[in-house]
Design an enzyme around this catalytic site. Sequence first.
Site, PDB file in Angstrom:
ATOM      1  N   SER A 169     -59.535 -14.981 -22.402  1.00  0.00           N
ATOM      2  CA  SER A 169     -59.452 -13.806 -21.731  1.00  0.00           C
ATOM      3  C   SER A 169     -58.420 -13.870 -20.178  1.00  0.00           C
ATOM      4  CB  SER A 169     -60.546 -13.030 -21.384  1.00  0.00           C
ATOM      5  OG  SER A 169     -60.509 -11.859 -20.894  1.00  0.00           O
ATOM      6  N   TYR A 170     -58.965 -13.676 -19.114  1.00  0.00           N
ATOM      7  CA  TYR A 170     -58.279 -13.612 -18.044  1.00  0.00           C
ATOM      8  C   TYR A 170     -57.733 -15.001 -17.644  1.00  0.00           C
ATOM      9  CZ  TYR A 170     -56.664 -11.823 -13.722  1.00  0.00           C
ATOM     10  OH  TYR A 170     -55.720 -11.598 -12.435  1.00  0.00           O
TER      11      TYR A 170
END
Length: 288
Positions: free
Chosen positions: A205-206
């Site tokens: 994800s991030y």
Amino acid sequence: MQKECHLKKVTLPVDAIESEPKSFIFMSEDALINPDKLLVLIHGNGVVRAGQWARRLIINEDLDSGTQIPYIKRAIEVTLNLPFHFFFCLLHVCMCLSCKTEGYGVIVLNPNENYIEVEKTKAQIQLSSDISDEPAEKRERKDKVQKEIKKRRDFYEKYRNPQKEKETMQIYIRDNGSPEEHAIYVWDHFISQSAAENVFFVAHSYGGLAFVELMIQREAEVKNRVTAVALTDSVHNVWHQEVGKTIREWMRENCCNWVSSSEPLDTSVESMLPDCPRVSAGTSVCLQ
């Protein structure tokens, strides 16, 4: 992480004084001296901390599903004379990294621990209310109204919530005030100083965005040290992050992003972004 995986906790910043805010990462004992392989794990954003992938899975399933523990245990396994494959199983994704006779060194990042919260003193609260460009008369009238509102609210809160939260302020951790800063700091002080010939990243994800930002800031170093990158539902964007052509070309050759999809595992998934290949993770469930 320390008990199950035998990792050590390392304080950040490395030169922190007693009184300043601190964070930490986890490392295997051989992370900096393993001459062959180093595995770096970066989780996504939100409430997750070092060693976690998804709290929802930790709560509803088990530690093997929601934490990095299976990755770490498999990575630090010591093999005998035969090669073995290290399977990354987050989101049912498998990425095989060939091993020789030693296990991987491991570094676990902690990109969401960026600040501490402390209670404001009366002087700080007063100072924040005094800082204004408004005329004194207008500010006095506003202050009078606000004091009356506060008095009524406090009276109500006294009965509604006896444990009312204090007014707090955030103090950011030096050189680690964001996931991007944290990734660069750990690279500069640990990963780039390691002896490993091959560095591997798994970024969720991030964490994928943080890795791409690391590439932008340390392009030559990353290209020289990093062998492969497994991204899982990465939210990076090469246009918004202004990623240059040379980085995009490197990502096409060295990165792969397994994304949530109902298609069979490893099925190619179309993307409008000209960076790394995207393939199905074999599940439509996204971990956050």
